[in-house]
Design a protein around this motif. Structure first.
Motif, PDB file in Angstrom:
ATOM      1  N   THR A  81     -84.920 -99.560 -30.868  1.00 26.09           N
ATOM      2  CA  THR A  81     -85.310 -98.160 -30.699  1.00 26.09           C
ATOM      3  C   THR A  81     -84.122 -97.286 -31.057  1.00 26.09           C
ATOM      4  N   LEU A  82     -84.326 -96.349 -31.965  1.00 20.35           N
ATOM      5  CA  LEU A  82     -83.252 -95.470 -32.412  1.00 20.35           C
ATOM      6  C   LEU A  82     -83.180 -94.215 -31.541  1.00 20.35           C
ATOM      7  N   PRO A  83     -81.976 -93.696 -31.347  1.00 21.53           N
ATOM      8  CA  PRO A  83     -81.855 -92.390 -30.691  1.00 21.53           C
ATOM      9  C   PRO A  83     -82.558 -91.327 -31.537  1.00 21.53           C
ATOM     10  N   ASP A  84     -83.185 -90.379 -30.896  1.00 24.98           N
ATOM     11  CA  ASP A  84     -83.896 -89.311 -31.604  1.00 24.98           C
ATOM     12  C   ASP A  84     -82.903 -88.191 -31.939  1.00 24.98           C
ATOM     13  N   PRO A  85     -82.647 -87.947 -33.234  1.00 28.34           N
ATOM     14  CA  PRO A  85     -81.681 -86.893 -33.575  1.00 28.34           C
ATOM     15  C   PRO A  85     -82.151 -85.498 -33.195  1.00 28.34           C
ATOM     16  N   LEU A  86     -83.439 -85.355 -32.878  1.00 33.26           N
ATOM     17  CA  LEU A  86     -83.980 -84.047 -32.510  1.00 33.26           C
ATOM     18  C   LEU A  86     -84.373 -83.979 -31.032  1.00 33.26           C
ATOM     19  N   LEU A  87     -83.685 -84.773 -30.221  1.00 38.68           N
ATOM     20  CA  LEU A  87     -83.921 -84.748 -28.776  1.00 38.68           C
ATOM     21  C   LEU A  87     -82.600 -84.460 -28.070  1.00 38.68           C
ATOM     22  N   LEU A  88     -82.527 -83.339 -27.388  1.00 42.30           N
ATOM     23  CA  LEU A  88     -81.325 -82.965 -26.659  1.00 42.30           C
ATOM     24  C   LEU A  88     -81.052 -83.937 -25.514  1.00 42.30           C
ATOM     25  N   LYS A  89     -79.838 -84.008 -25.069  1.00 43.95           N
ATOM     26  CA  LYS A  89     -79.487 -84.904 -23.976  1.00 43.95           C
ATOM     27  C   LYS A  89     -80.183 -84.529 -22.665  1.00 43.95           C
ATOM     28  N   ASN A  90     -80.634 -83.274 -22.553  1.00 46.07           N
ATOM     29  CA  ASN A  90     -81.385 -82.867 -21.359  1.00 46.07           C
ATOM     30  C   ASN A  90     -82.865 -83.222 -21.457  1.00 46.07           C
ATOM     31  N   GLY A  91     -83.228 -83.912 -22.541  1.00 44.70           N
ATOM     32  CA  GLY A  91     -84.607 -84.366 -22.703  1.00 44.70           C
ATOM     33  C   GLY A  91     -85.517 -83.408 -23.435  1.00 44.70           C
ATOM     34  N   LYS A  92     -85.030 -82.223 -23.796  1.00 45.82           N
ATOM     35  CA  LYS A  92     -85.862 -81.240 -24.488  1.00 45.82           C
ATOM     36  C   LYS A  92     -85.832 -81.465 -25.996  1.00 45.82           C
ATOM     37  N   LYS A  93     -86.957 -81.181 -26.633  1.00 43.34           N
ATOM     38  CA  LYS A  93     -87.083 -81.375 -28.073  1.00 43.34           C
ATOM     39  C   LYS A  93     -86.450 -80.210 -28.824  1.00 43.34           C
ATOM     40  N   VAL A  94     -85.786 -80.520 -29.934  1.00 40.21           N
ATOM     41  CA  VAL A  94     -85.231 -79.480 -30.817  1.00 40.21           C
ATOM     42  C   VAL A  94     -86.348 -78.969 -31.708  1.00 40.21           C
ATOM     43  N   LYS A  95     -86.656 -77.688 -31.599  1.00 34.84           N
ATOM     44  CA  LYS A  95     -87.783 -77.132 -32.334  1.00 34.84           C
ATOM     45  C   LYS A  95     -87.388 -76.093 -33.379  1.00 34.84           C
ATOM     46  N   ASP A  96     -86.129 -75.737 -33.442  1.00 35.66           N
ATOM     47  CA  ASP A  96     -85.724 -74.720 -34.410  1.00 35.66           C
ATOM     48  C   ASP A  96     -84.292 -74.975 -34.871  1.00 35.66           C
ATOM     49  N   ALA A  97     -83.935 -74.354 -35.989  1.00 32.32           N
ATOM     50  CA  ALA A  97     -82.621 -74.562 -36.582  1.00 32.32           C
ATOM     51  C   ALA A  97     -81.500 -74.092 -35.666  1.00 32.32           C
ATOM     52  N   LYS A  98     -81.713 -73.013 -34.937  1.00 29.03           N
ATOM     53  CA  LYS A  98     -80.688 -72.477 -34.055  1.00 29.03           C
ATOM     54  C   LYS A  98     -80.292 -73.505 -32.993  1.00 29.03           C
ATOM     55  N   THR A  99     -81.282 -74.161 -32.417  1.00 35.13           N
ATOM     56  CA  THR A  99     -80.993 -75.174 -31.398  1.00 35.13           C
ATOM     57  C   THR A  99     -80.264 -76.365 -32.006  1.00 35.13           C
ATOM     58  N   TRP A 100     -80.638 -76.717 -33.240  1.00 35.58           N
ATOM     59  CA  TRP A 100     -79.934 -77.808 -33.931  1.00 35.58           C
ATOM     60  C   TRP A 100     -78.453 -77.474 -34.089  1.00 35.58           C
ATOM     61  N   TRP A 101     -78.174 -76.316 -34.656  1.00 39.42           N
ATOM     62  CA  TRP A 101     -76.788 -75.968 -34.968  1.00 39.42           C
ATOM     63  C   TRP A 101     -75.949 -75.707 -33.717  1.00 39.42           C
ATOM     64  N   GLU A 102     -76.534 -75.091 -32.708  1.00 43.76           N
ATOM     65  CA  GLU A 102     -75.754 -74.670 -31.545  1.00 43.76           C
ATOM     66  C   GLU A 102     -75.710 -75.702 -30.422  1.00 43.76           C
ATOM     67  N   GLN A 103     -76.714 -76.598 -30.374  1.00 41.48           N
ATOM     68  CA  GLN A 103     -76.752 -77.545 -29.261  1.00 41.48           C
ATOM     69  C   GLN A 103     -76.787 -79.008 -29.700  1.00 41.48           C
TER      70      GLN A 103
END
Length: 463
Positions: A81-103
């Protein structure tokens, strides 16, 4: 005639290589033994820093006939099972570019720096570039302007270690404006004494010009930067080079940078110079490397935003290959005393008290750190190159980075199905091709150049 010359040159290279490997002088044997002892001592002191009392698990052999041969059969590949590159460590899904770049991206960077490749020190000294020589040159049938460069690292804080980065830059002689440049991790001179300069990475495939000729034919330039002038490729060398200079000859801490990150740092310093050269379009720079230098090229691309394109050749484990996948070279090989110096010390524990499944990141996230910039993943034939580098594992590294590219409005690999040998997947910002040759980027250069034209333009052909 040209092919005969290439074959003769390669034969000479292999002859001298064999002599260097199997006919060492007593002095060379003594030096080699001292380096081995120094490497083993550094390896063991790092294990002690990590508190490891459990021995490292041995890695599989690259020899298919060995009792512990590495897996070469897809039917025996493990499930993972691979780590999800679009899943934050707090368990929330990354849904936009801003969250990707900043978090999310900073989270992934932190994991790679702490656990895999190491952190850049805060006190890296400056580099002053010198143009040692400028001359006209001929590459195949193409005229070029060649500059020999030296990047002198300030060693005032520790004068006993001297670091001078070696690089050669060649641009078309008839250029009318600044041109794109591909930087290769390679060698300017032969490592075998007075032999003519030979770059095995750059040998053209049968019937094709070399990569240097192909680039110049487009009106583009190239640079070759010498990795060992930045950092030695051995555990014994960690007390020297840029790592040794920063540490004043002392051992690394567990999250200090390894050779891959140091080589990538050197490529960034090359950009510093190229940004000042009027012959170079510093907005159109690519990084290329093969094998361990393919790993370094991907690390450079991931951590250096000024590279606009990447050409990642047979990087295997530690590069684009999924590390959790049991096929070919494994983490146990990378974390052994033979290769641990490429990584930070913390990486060793994944071959001792931890396993690859415990890693917080994997190779697909290294590819994802390059997003949205285009990356071309290259491999050779399993029948010629062998299966140690795991072409499919590298392909999957590209596949699973695709979600990040899509989030940022770009296109990943056009197919998630591993393609037949020779099939170019070049319609996205992540590209892949497994050529029919051996451990080389050579047969993929023409495909890469055609793909790069989408981003750099068609170039200017010279008569």
């Amino acid at each position: 005639m040209k092919n005969i010359i290439c074959i003769v040159s390669l034969s000479i290279f292999l002859f001298h290589f064999a002599q260097a490997q199997f006919q060492r002088t007593p002095e060379q044997d003594s030096l080699f033994a001292r380096m081995q002892r120094k490497t083993q001592a550094d390896f063991e002191q790092m294990r002690k820093q990590l508190g490891l009392t459990v021995p490292n698990r041995p890695g599989p052999s690259g020899n298919p006939d060995a009792p512990n041969a590495a897996n070469r059969e897809e039917s025996k590949v493990n499930s993972y099972t691979l780590p999800d590159p679009l899943l934050l460590k707090n368990g929330k899904k990354v849904k936009d570019a801003k969250t990707w770049w900043e978090q999310r991206r900073p989270e992934i960077v932190e994991d790679f720096e702490r656990e895999i490749y190491g952190r850049l020190p805060q006190n890296i000294p400056s580099v002053s570039w010198q143009v040692v020589a400028v001359k006209d040159t001929i590459v195949g049938i193409f005229l070029g302007k060649e500059k020999t460069l030296k990047g002198v690292v300030d060693n005032a804080a520790f004068p006993s270690i001297k670091v001078e980065i070696e690089m050669v830059l060649v641009t078309p002689a008839k250029q009318q404006e600044a041109v794109p440049v591909v930087i290769e991790f390679g060698f300017i001179r032969s490592p075998f004494g007075n032999m003519p300069p030979i770059t095995p990475i750059g040998l053209g495939s049968a019937g094709e010009p070399t990569w240097k000729e192909q680039l110049l034919s487009k009106g583009w330039g190239y640079a070759v930067i010498v990795p060992n002038s930045i950092q030695a490729d051995s555990g014994a060398g960690l007390s020297e080079g840029i790592i040794g200079l920063v540490n004043k000859g002392q051992p690394r801490k567990p999250d200090d940078w390894g050779a891959l990150r140091a080589w990538a740092w050197g490529a960034s310093r090359a950009i510093d110079y190229l940004e000042t050269d009027k012959d170079v379009d510093a907005k159109r720079l690519a990084i290329e490397g093969l094998s361990r230098y393919g790993k370094a090229a991907l690390v450079a691309m991931a951590f250096e935003p000024r590279f606009s394109l990447g050409f990642i050749g047979s990087s295997g484990a530690g590069g684009a290959k999924i590390l959790r996948r049991v096929f070919g070279e494994q983490v146990e090989n990378l974390a052994s005393s033979a290769e641990y110096h490429w990584f930070c010390g913390n990486f060793i524990k994944y071959a001792s008290i931890l396993t690859p499944n415990d890693m917080p990141v994997d190779a697909h996230e290294l590819v994802a750190l390059c997003a949205p910039r285009p990356v071309f993943i290259s491999a050779g034939s399993p029948h010629v190159e062998g299966q140690w580098v795991d072409a499919k594992g590298m392909f999957l590294g590209g596949v699973h980075a695709g979600g990040v590219y899509k989030l940022l409005g770009k296109k990943g690999l056009e197919s998630a199905e591993f393609p037949p040998l020779g099939t170019p997947l070049v319609n996205g910002e992540i590209a892949f091709r497994q050529h029919a040759g051996g451990h080389s980027t050579g047969p993929n250069w023409s495909t890469w150049i055609a793909w790069a034209c989408r981003y750099w333009g068609n170039g200017k052909y010279f008569d």
